[in-house]
Design a protein around this motif. Structure first.
Motif, PDB file in Angstrom:
ATOM      1  N   LYS A  10       0.824  -1.193   0.000  1.00  0.00           N
ATOM      2  CA  LYS A  10       0.000   0.000   0.000  1.00  0.00           C
ATOM      3  C   LYS A  10       0.871   1.260   0.000  1.00  0.00           C
ATOM      4  N   GLY A  11       0.619   2.129  -0.955  1.00  0.00           N
ATOM      5  CA  GLY A  11       1.357   3.377  -1.046  1.00  0.00           C
ATOM      6  C   GLY A  11       2.659   3.288  -1.800  1.00  0.00           C
ATOM      7  N   SER A  12       2.941   2.146  -2.476  1.00  0.00           N
ATOM      8  CA  SER A  12       4.186   2.004  -3.219  1.00  0.00           C
ATOM      9  C   SER A  12       3.925   1.269  -4.523  1.00  0.00           C
ATOM     10  N   ASP A  13       4.964   1.200  -5.359  1.00  0.00           N
ATOM     11  CA  ASP A  13       4.852   0.489  -6.633  1.00  0.00           C
ATOM     12  C   ASP A  13       4.987  -1.014  -6.401  1.00  0.00           C
ATOM     13  N   LYS A  14       4.750  -1.779  -7.467  1.00  0.00           N
ATOM     14  CA  LYS A  14       4.864  -3.229  -7.364  1.00  0.00           C
ATOM     15  C   LYS A  14       6.319  -3.637  -7.189  1.00  0.00           C
ATOM     16  N   LYS A  15       6.502  -4.682  -6.365  1.00  0.00           N
ATOM     17  CA  LYS A  15       7.822  -5.255  -6.140  1.00  0.00           C
ATOM     18  C   LYS A  15       7.757  -6.756  -6.373  1.00  0.00           C
ATOM     19  N   PHE A  16       8.920  -7.334  -6.719  1.00  0.00           N
ATOM     20  CA  PHE A  16       8.982  -8.771  -6.940  1.00  0.00           C
ATOM     21  C   PHE A  16       9.311  -9.480  -5.638  1.00  0.00           C
ATOM     22  N   SER A  17       8.614 -10.605  -5.416  1.00  0.00           N
ATOM     23  CA  SER A  17       8.816 -11.350  -4.175  1.00  0.00           C
ATOM     24  C   SER A  17      10.166 -12.043  -4.123  1.00  0.00           C
ATOM     25  N   CYS A  18      10.820 -12.232  -5.263  1.00  0.00           N
ATOM     26  CA  CYS A  18      12.088 -12.959  -5.286  1.00  0.00           C
ATOM     27  C   CYS A  18      13.252 -12.105  -4.812  1.00  0.00           C
ATOM     28  N   CYS A  19      13.292 -10.843  -5.206  1.00  0.00           N
ATOM     29  CA  CYS A  19      14.444 -10.000  -4.899  1.00  0.00           C
ATOM     30  C   CYS A  19      14.066  -8.657  -4.280  1.00  0.00           C
ATOM     31  N   GLY A  20      12.794  -8.284  -4.283  1.00  0.00           N
ATOM     32  CA  GLY A  20      12.377  -7.009  -3.717  1.00  0.00           C
ATOM     33  C   GLY A  20      12.554  -5.834  -4.641  1.00  0.00           C
ATOM     34  N   GLU A  21      12.986  -6.065  -5.880  1.00  0.00           N
ATOM     35  CA  GLU A  21      13.152  -4.964  -6.826  1.00  0.00           C
ATOM     36  C   GLU A  21      11.792  -4.455  -7.294  1.00  0.00           C
ATOM     37  N   MET A  22      11.748  -3.162  -7.599  1.00  0.00           N
ATOM     38  CA  MET A  22      10.524  -2.584  -8.127  1.00  0.00           C
ATOM     39  C   MET A  22      10.339  -3.010  -9.571  1.00  0.00           C
ATOM     40  N   GLU A  23       9.088  -3.153  -9.967  1.00  0.00           N
ATOM     41  CA  GLU A  23       8.775  -3.600 -11.326  1.00  0.00           C
ATOM     42  C   GLU A  23       9.267  -2.594 -12.351  1.00  0.00           C
ATOM     43  N   GLY A  24      10.001  -3.093 -13.362  1.00  0.00           N
ATOM     44  CA  GLY A  24      10.517  -2.250 -14.427  1.00  0.00           C
ATOM     45  C   GLY A  24      11.914  -1.723 -14.196  1.00  0.00           C
ATOM     46  N   MET A  25      12.513  -1.989 -13.042  1.00  0.00           N
ATOM     47  CA  MET A  25      13.855  -1.469 -12.764  1.00  0.00           C
ATOM     48  C   MET A  25      14.909  -2.233 -13.557  1.00  0.00           C
ATOM     49  N   THR A  26      14.866  -3.569 -13.538  1.00  0.00           N
ATOM     50  CA  THR A  26      15.825  -4.395 -14.260  1.00  0.00           C
ATOM     51  C   THR A  26      15.078  -5.484 -15.017  1.00  0.00           C
ATOM     52  N   ALA A  27      15.809  -6.165 -15.910  1.00  0.00           N
ATOM     53  CA  ALA A  27      15.191  -7.241 -16.689  1.00  0.00           C
ATOM     54  C   ALA A  27      14.910  -8.458 -15.831  1.00  0.00           C
ATOM     55  N   GLY A  28      15.664  -8.651 -14.761  1.00  0.00           N
ATOM     56  CA  GLY A  28      15.443  -9.798 -13.894  1.00  0.00           C
ATOM     57  C   GLY A  28      16.592  -9.992 -12.934  1.00  0.00           C
ATOM     58  N   CYS A  29      16.387 -10.880 -11.978  1.00  0.00           N
ATOM     59  CA  CYS A  29      17.403 -11.162 -10.972  1.00  0.00           C
ATOM     60  C   CYS A  29      18.012 -12.541 -11.152  1.00  0.00           C
ATOM     61  N   ARG A  30      17.529 -13.305 -12.119  1.00  0.00           N
ATOM     62  CA  ARG A  30      18.065 -14.648 -12.353  1.00  0.00           C
ATOM     63  C   ARG A  30      18.300 -14.850 -13.840  1.00  0.00           C
ATOM     64  N   THR A  31      19.345 -15.583 -14.166  1.00  0.00           N
ATOM     65  CA  THR A  31      19.690 -15.869 -15.560  1.00  0.00           C
ATOM     66  C   THR A  31      19.702 -17.376 -15.764  1.00  0.00           C
ATOM     67  N   SER A  32      18.957 -17.847 -16.750  1.00  0.00           N
ATOM     68  CA  SER A  32      18.913 -19.266 -17.094  1.00  0.00           C
ATOM     69  C   SER A  32      19.473 -19.459 -18.495  1.00  0.00           C
ATOM     70  N   PRO A  33      20.153 -20.579 -18.733  1.00  0.00           N
ATOM     71  CA  PRO A  33      20.768 -20.774 -20.053  1.00  0.00           C
ATOM     72  C   PRO A  33      19.764 -21.034 -21.164  1.00  0.00           C
ATOM     73  N   ARG A  34      18.542 -21.485 -20.829  1.00  0.00           N
ATOM     74  CA  ARG A  34      17.573 -21.838 -21.861  1.00  0.00           C
ATOM     75  C   ARG A  34      16.212 -21.242 -21.517  1.00  0.00           C
ATOM     76  N   HIS A  35      15.428 -20.996 -22.553  1.00  0.00           N
ATOM     77  CA  HIS A  35      14.057 -20.503 -22.392  1.00  0.00           C
ATOM     78  C   HIS A  35      13.109 -21.673 -22.164  1.00  0.00           C
ATOM     79  N   VAL A  36      11.988 -21.383 -21.524  1.00  0.00           N
ATOM     80  CA  VAL A  36      10.970 -22.398 -21.251  1.00  0.00           C
ATOM     81  C   VAL A  36       9.623 -21.868 -21.717  1.00  0.00           C
ATOM     82  N   PHE A  37       8.671 -22.772 -21.901  1.00  0.00           N
ATOM     83  CA  PHE A  37       7.338 -22.343 -22.337  1.00  0.00           C
ATOM     84  C   PHE A  37       6.291 -23.236 -21.689  1.00  0.00           C
ATOM     85  N   ARG A  38       5.069 -22.723 -21.663  1.00  0.00           N
ATOM     86  CA  ARG A  38       3.930 -23.439 -21.095  1.00  0.00           C
ATOM     87  C   ARG A  38       2.731 -23.242 -21.999  1.00  0.00           C
TER      88      ARG A  38
END
Length: 573
Positions: free
Chosen positions: A302-330
């Motif tokens: 409440k009163g702030s922007d969205k944050k990610f539960s994995c690292c606490g970064e605000m949405e849109g700040m970085t591309a991500g906090c984890r790097t995987s060698p391959r893409h996945v799909f569902r």
């Protein structure tokens, strides 16, 4: 139009002849105004106008009310419109003496409008009341007109009806709170006046709150005394209807062969969209770019922007906090799922199958999308483990999603394949009449490639309190439901149950769980289970206990009402 005293335009022919019907037109009509106007077309036009103003709601002595008085389901509006038009034809004047003139008086409007409005309100109420139990709940609370005068303004009626729907929803006294609130509001508005309407509605809303609290005050000891046989007899009433399954994206009909062929042609290119970073990539191609993503979900404080539960970064700040060698799909499109792995259906019948089971699946990413890597089935309501095993997927493993599944490897040669697992489950534990219990079961059934319609989903059974979010597809998580209703903390960073390997049976044991002592030999407990992520036994048990809790409260409430009725009967006699 007023008559001109000077006749300035009397020598000019009327530009709208012969359609002009003004009694005192300024222009020249020749001999037209001296002849009697034809009257045979007036009744038909007057009746059609009355029927076409069904949404305007003409009241005697009140003028016209806004068409927003009828908001709600399209089928209700259709019934109201048909009833109004039919009554207009039946009540139309038959003789020339009762035909209204081209400029009807107030008395003429009363003669036409009041019977039609009364008939319309009665038909609408009857049609709605008869279909309430079978029709699905409407998206909004709507207000129906009352005869001959509404007891309050539309805005006040809508406000009180919305509060009534919220009371029904919060106290879980109706499965269709919007429809029930609209019906009850119409009944109260029809028998009250402007002086008593508001107080009657408020008193009824307060009484609903007291009735809901009476359910919470039921002694827990009495609920625990309810036998399992009564619970199993009651749960068929909680099985979701087909329209509920459709709204929650369940498979309600097996994909046709044409749909499967179209889906196969659509994916011939081999390109998919990454389920994590949303980048377009080709499955199995070498030299893919790395997948940078956030593995956690965004949340808003409440009163702030969205944050990610994995690292606490605000949405849109970085591309991500984890790097995987391959893409996945569902894949969520059912014909495309059938292209990868065909769907099965439980067709076996008999008394050997349990009446109800709770199940939970863990999934991992492979070259075929999201596949089953662990399956747990518990007997309901005892929560005895019937089946719990890792599953070797069909496609090549890309990521086992360990932070959620807790599985680190599926390479053990003793782990059964997908086909062997499903053959065992459909032969022993899931029959045609078996009721499946779980949370978000549409995902579990899709990954199992199982077509089954006897389902009790706790995400549907316990919806969000906010109907706006519910209509947009938001659901309560199993963790939230277990914490608020069972006072149980699940899906933590470390498991609440200890996972060990028995030296004699080779099975999983959950310390402190009611199912720890009755694990069958079919339960495979590999060493490749990590003390983090979700525990499928714990999740399945939470879903089963939520359903059992609902059934126990409903049965205890029925017993309480029956006891109260018996007491009143004794007093009366």
């Amino acid at each position: 139009m007023f008559r001109s005293s000077r006749g300035l335009y009397s020598h000019i022919p009327c530009p709208v002849l012969p359609r002009c019907r003004l009694p005192h037109c300024l222009f020249n009509h020749g001999q037209q105004h001296q002849t009697k106007q034809p009257r045979q077309a007036v009744p038909q036009r007057q009746i059609s106008n009355s029927a076409s103003t069904a949404g305007s709601s003409v009241y005697a002595g009140k003028g016209r009310v806004s068409s927003s008085l009828l908001i709600g389901q399209s089928e209700i509006n259709e019934h109201v419109s048909l009833a109004f038009k039919g009554s207009a034809k039946r009540d139309a004047p038959a003789t020339e003496s009762t035909v209204p003139s081209a400029t009807p008086t107030k008395r003429a409007r009363q003669q036409v409008s009041v019977p039609l409005e009364s008939k319309r309100s009665a038909d609408a109420a009857a049609n709605f009341t008869a279909a309430e139990d079978e029709a699905k709940d409407s998206a909004v609370v709507y207000i129906l007109p009352v005869k001959p005068h509404p007891p309050a303004l539309h805005s006040q009626r809508l406000q009180l009806a919305t509060a009534l729907a919220k009371a029904l929803r919060d106290n879980k006294l109706s499965t269709t709170p919007n429809n029930a609130a609209s019906t009850k509001e119409l009944e109260i508005a029809s028998r009250t006046t402007s002086a008593t309407y508001a107080n009657t509605m408020k008193q009824h809303i307060i009484s609903l709150g007291k009735r809901g609290k009476s359910v919470e005050k039921i002694n827990a000891k009495k609920t625990n005394e309810i036998p399992s046989e009564r619970i199993l007899e009651y749960i068929p009433q909680l099985v979701h209807k087909e329209w509920q399954l459709e709204e929650n994206k369940y498979l309600t009909a097996l994909p046709s062969q044409n749909e499967i062929e179209e889906a196969r042609a659509a994916v011939a290119s081999g390109y998919e969209t990454c389920d994590r970073c949303t980048r377009h990539f080709k499955v199995g191609a070498e030299g893919q770019s790395e997948c940078v993503h956030h593995w956690g979900k965004p949340y808003r404080v409440k009163g702030s922007d969205k944050k990610f539960s994995c690292c606490g970064e605000m949405e849109g700040m970085t591309a991500g906090c984890r790097t995987s060698p391959r893409h996945v799909f569902r894949i969520t499109h059912y014909p495309r799922l059938a292209v990868m792995i065909p769907f099965r259906q439980a067709t076996a019948t008999g008394n050997n199958f349990p009446s109800a089971v709770a199940l939970d699946c863990e999934m991992g990413y492979t070259t075929l999308g999201s596949e089953l890597i662990r399956l747990t089935i518990l007997e309901f309501p005892s929560n005895n483990v019937l089946y719990d095993s890792l599953v070797k997927p069909i496609g090549e493993v890309i990521d086992l999603n360990t932070q959620y599944s807790g599985v680190t490897s599926v390479e053990d040669p003793g782990i059964p394949t997908f086909d062997a697992t499903m053959n065992t489950v459909l032969a022993k534990y899931i029959g045609a009449q078996t009721i499946l219990i779980g949370h978000g079961l549409e995902n579990d059934l899709a990954v199992m490639r199982l077509y089954h319609k006897k389902v009790i989903d706790t995400s549907i059974l316990f919806p969000l309190d906010n109907p706006g979010l519910t209509s947009r597809g938001y659901k309560r998580s199993l963790k939230s439901l277990a914490f608020s209703m069972l006072q149980r903390d699940i899906q933590g960073t470390s498991r609440s149950s200890t996972v060990t390997r028995s030296t004699t049976e080779g099975v999983i044991s959950n310390e402190g769980a009611s199912c720890a002592s009755t694990l069958p030999p079919s339960v495979v407990a590999p060493d490749a289970l990590k003390l983090e992520g979700h525990d499928s036994i714990e999740d399945a048990k939470a879903a089963a206990d939520l359903v059992a809790l609902r059934v126990k409260f409903m049965l205890a409430l029925e017993d309480q009402k029956r006891a109260g009725a018996t007491t009143e009967l004794k007093i009366a006699t």
